[in-house]
Write a protein that holds these residues in place. Structure first.
Motif, PDB file in Angstrom:
ATOM      1  N   GLN A  43       0.853  -1.190   0.000  1.00  0.00           N
ATOM      2  CA  GLN A  43       0.000   0.000   0.000  1.00  0.00           C
ATOM      3  C   GLN A  43       0.888   1.240   0.000  1.00  0.00           C
ATOM      4  O   GLN A  43       1.560   1.521   0.997  1.00  0.00           O
ATOM      5  CB  GLN A  43      -0.931   0.029   1.206  1.00  0.00           C
ATOM      6  N   VAL A  44       0.904   1.938  -1.107  1.00  0.00           N
ATOM      7  CA  VAL A  44       1.641   3.193  -1.201  1.00  0.00           C
ATOM      8  C   VAL A  44       0.736   4.317  -0.703  1.00  0.00           C
ATOM      9  O   VAL A  44      -0.400   4.462  -1.171  1.00  0.00           O
ATOM     10  CB  VAL A  44       2.087   3.472  -2.650  1.00  0.00           C
ATOM     11  N   MET A  45       1.240   5.087   0.237  1.00  0.00           N
ATOM     12  CA  MET A  45       0.465   6.213   0.737  1.00  0.00           C
ATOM     13  C   MET A  45       0.581   7.356  -0.265  1.00  0.00           C
ATOM     14  O   MET A  45       1.680   7.745  -0.663  1.00  0.00           O
ATOM     15  CB  MET A  45       0.972   6.653   2.109  1.00  0.00           C
ATOM     16  N   GLY A  46      -0.559   7.855  -0.689  1.00  0.00           N
ATOM     17  CA  GLY A  46      -0.581   8.936  -1.671  1.00  0.00           C
ATOM     18  C   GLY A  46      -0.411  10.306  -1.058  1.00  0.00           C
ATOM     19  O   GLY A  46      -0.423  11.317  -1.764  1.00  0.00           O
ATOM     20  N   ILE A  47      -0.222  10.358   0.256  1.00  0.00           N
ATOM     21  CA  ILE A  47      -0.096  11.610   0.997  1.00  0.00           C
ATOM     22  C   ILE A  47       1.090  11.497   1.962  1.00  0.00           C
ATOM     23  O   ILE A  47       1.501  10.396   2.330  1.00  0.00           O
ATOM     24  CB  ILE A  47      -1.378  11.935   1.791  1.00  0.00           C
ATOM     25  N   GLY A  48       1.608  12.631   2.366  1.00  0.00           N
ATOM     26  CA  GLY A  48       2.730  12.628   3.285  1.00  0.00           C
ATOM     27  C   GLY A  48       2.323  12.562   4.742  1.00  0.00           C
ATOM     28  O   GLY A  48       3.026  11.967   5.560  1.00  0.00           O
ATOM     29  N   ARG A  49       1.183  13.175   5.072  1.00  0.00           N
ATOM     30  CA  ARG A  49       0.695  13.165   6.457  1.00  0.00           C
ATOM     31  C   ARG A  49      -0.449  12.179   6.543  1.00  0.00           C
ATOM     32  O   ARG A  49      -1.541  12.430   6.012  1.00  0.00           O
ATOM     33  CB  ARG A  49       0.231  14.559   6.891  1.00  0.00           C
TER      34      ARG A  49
ATOM     35  N   PHE B 234      -5.241  11.323   8.357  1.00  0.00           N
ATOM     36  CA  PHE B 234      -6.216  12.381   8.147  1.00  0.00           C
ATOM     37  C   PHE B 234      -6.753  12.260   6.727  1.00  0.00           C
ATOM     38  O   PHE B 234      -6.025  11.897   5.801  1.00  0.00           O
ATOM     39  CB  PHE B 234      -5.580  13.769   8.334  1.00  0.00           C
ATOM     40  N   GLN B 235      -8.019  12.586   6.552  1.00  0.00           N
ATOM     41  CA  GLN B 235      -8.611  12.561   5.224  1.00  0.00           C
ATOM     42  C   GLN B 235      -8.675  13.977   4.656  1.00  0.00           C
ATOM     43  O   GLN B 235      -8.715  14.957   5.382  1.00  0.00           O
ATOM     44  CB  GLN B 235     -10.004  11.930   5.264  1.00  0.00           C
ATOM     45  N   GLY B 236      -8.662  14.044   3.326  1.00  0.00           N
ATOM     46  CA  GLY B 236      -8.711  15.331   2.658  1.00  0.00           C
ATOM     47  C   GLY B 236      -7.361  15.958   2.421  1.00  0.00           C
ATOM     48  O   GLY B 236      -7.277  17.116   1.983  1.00  0.00           O
ATOM     49  N   GLU B 237      -6.270  15.200   2.677  1.00  0.00           N
ATOM     50  CA  GLU B 237      -4.926  15.713   2.439  1.00  0.00           C
ATOM     51  C   GLU B 237      -4.622  15.776   0.938  1.00  0.00           C
ATOM     52  O   GLU B 237      -5.091  14.938   0.158  1.00  0.00           O
ATOM     53  CB  GLU B 237      -3.896  14.809   3.123  1.00  0.00           C
ATOM     54  N   ARG B 238      -3.807  16.736   0.557  1.00  0.00           N
ATOM     55  CA  ARG B 238      -3.407  16.871  -0.835  1.00  0.00           C
ATOM     56  C   ARG B 238      -2.421  15.759  -1.208  1.00  0.00           C
ATOM     57  O   ARG B 238      -1.555  15.407  -0.411  1.00  0.00           O
ATOM     58  CB  ARG B 238      -2.761  18.228  -1.065  1.00  0.00           C
ATOM     59  N   TYR B 239      -2.551  15.244  -2.410  1.00  0.00           N
ATOM     60  CA  TYR B 239      -1.704  14.123  -2.794  1.00  0.00           C
ATOM     61  C   TYR B 239      -0.262  14.557  -2.997  1.00  0.00           C
ATOM     62  O   TYR B 239       0.039  15.688  -3.367  1.00  0.00           O
ATOM     63  CB  TYR B 239      -2.283  13.433  -4.030  1.00  0.00           C
ATOM     64  N   ASP B 240       0.635  13.604  -2.714  1.00  0.00           N
ATOM     65  CA  ASP B 240       2.070  13.832  -2.812  1.00  0.00           C
ATOM     66  C   ASP B 240       2.554  13.247  -4.147  1.00  0.00           C
ATOM     67  O   ASP B 240       2.448  12.039  -4.368  1.00  0.00           O
ATOM     68  CB  ASP B 240       2.773  13.144  -1.640  1.00  0.00           C
ATOM     69  N   GLU B 241       3.088  14.093  -5.017  1.00  0.00           N
ATOM     70  CA  GLU B 241       3.490  13.649  -6.350  1.00  0.00           C
ATOM     71  C   GLU B 241       4.555  12.549  -6.298  1.00  0.00           C
ATOM     72  O   GLU B 241       4.677  11.754  -7.240  1.00  0.00           O
ATOM     73  CB  GLU B 241       4.009  14.836  -7.165  1.00  0.00           C
ATOM     74  N   ARG B 242       5.323  12.482  -5.221  1.00  0.00           N
ATOM     75  CA  ARG B 242       6.349  11.455  -5.102  1.00  0.00           C
ATOM     76  C   ARG B 242       5.742  10.050  -5.087  1.00  0.00           C
ATOM     77  O   ARG B 242       6.424   9.075  -5.419  1.00  0.00           O
ATOM     78  CB  ARG B 242       7.176  11.663  -3.835  1.00  0.00           C
TER      79      ARG B 242
END
Length: 224
Positions: free
Chosen positions: A142-148, A151-159
């Protein structure tokens, strides 16, 4: 591509309500368990254990247990100390995080004992090479699409796009999930990078019609 709604339940009633929105549409749902230490705020059942104890003893089932496959995302410290309770309560998939599980080998072994499909989570900043030590012990990544996380509604991390692609290079046949930062725009990006599953929270439940939002995401990733 599989779309998996994810819920960080504030309470058992909150969990039941959100499940009812996608009941009959989504076959799999992920429940995020946060402890306020490793990630997020303390969520159900850590903030109200009485009903969960009945589920552990099988005196009561998870809400709509006959309608869903339940996946648990352990964002709690000392994961191994609580994981068995969740497996006994009816969860049949589990996600383990580095830094939350004290001993990843032990956590994965516990999942095998209960015939639970196990996944290892990676932050966008983590090197997928670390998964090689556990090859053969997990069923998905499972790759996390966010850095933090937590929490829900976080902006996605391009990395995360690169992380998905790199996992696919190292493990060509592994199932890859992406959790966090999912929207109608990023869904196709992650799909094209090599993801098989998208785990979406706010894109589904922070809408006027969660069921329709789920179906919309499913349609986009199936046809674009």
């Amino acid at each position: 591509m599989e779309i998996i709604p994810t819920i960080i339940p504030k309470s058992l009633d909150d969990l039941r309500e959100k499940l009812s929105f996608v009941r009959g549409a989504a076959p799999v749902v992920q429940i995020d368990i946060t402890d306020g230490a490793f990630a997020g705020k303390k969520s159900w059942p850590l903030n109200d254990d009485a009903a969960f104890q009945r589920m552990i003893s099988e005196a009561e089932g998870l809400p709509f247990w006959e309608d869903f496959i339940f996946e648990v995302d352990f964002m709690i410290t000392h994961t191994e100390e609580r994981a068995e309770d969740f497996f006994r309560a009816g969860f049949s998939r589990a996600v383990f995080h580095f830094g939350a599980a004290d001993d990843m080998h032990k956590a994965l072994s516990l999942a095998r004992q209960y015939d639970v499909d196990a996944g290892i989570a990676l932050l966008p900043s983590e090197d997928p090479e670390i998964l090689k030590e556990y090859e053969g012990e997990f069923q998905f990544v499972q790759v996390m699409g966010i850095g933090r996380i937590g929490f829900q509604g976080e902006r996605y991390d391009e990395r995360a796009l690169h992380t998905v692609s790199r996992v696919r290079e190292i493990f060509p046949d592994i199932i890859i999930s992406v959790d966090g930062g999912i929207s109608e725009r990023t869904a196709t990006l992650f799909r094209d990078a090599g993801a098989d599953r998208l785990v979406a929270g706010s894109a589904i439940f922070h809408t006027d019609d969660p069921r329709e939002a789920f179906l919309r995401l499913s349609s986009i990733t199936a046809t674009d």
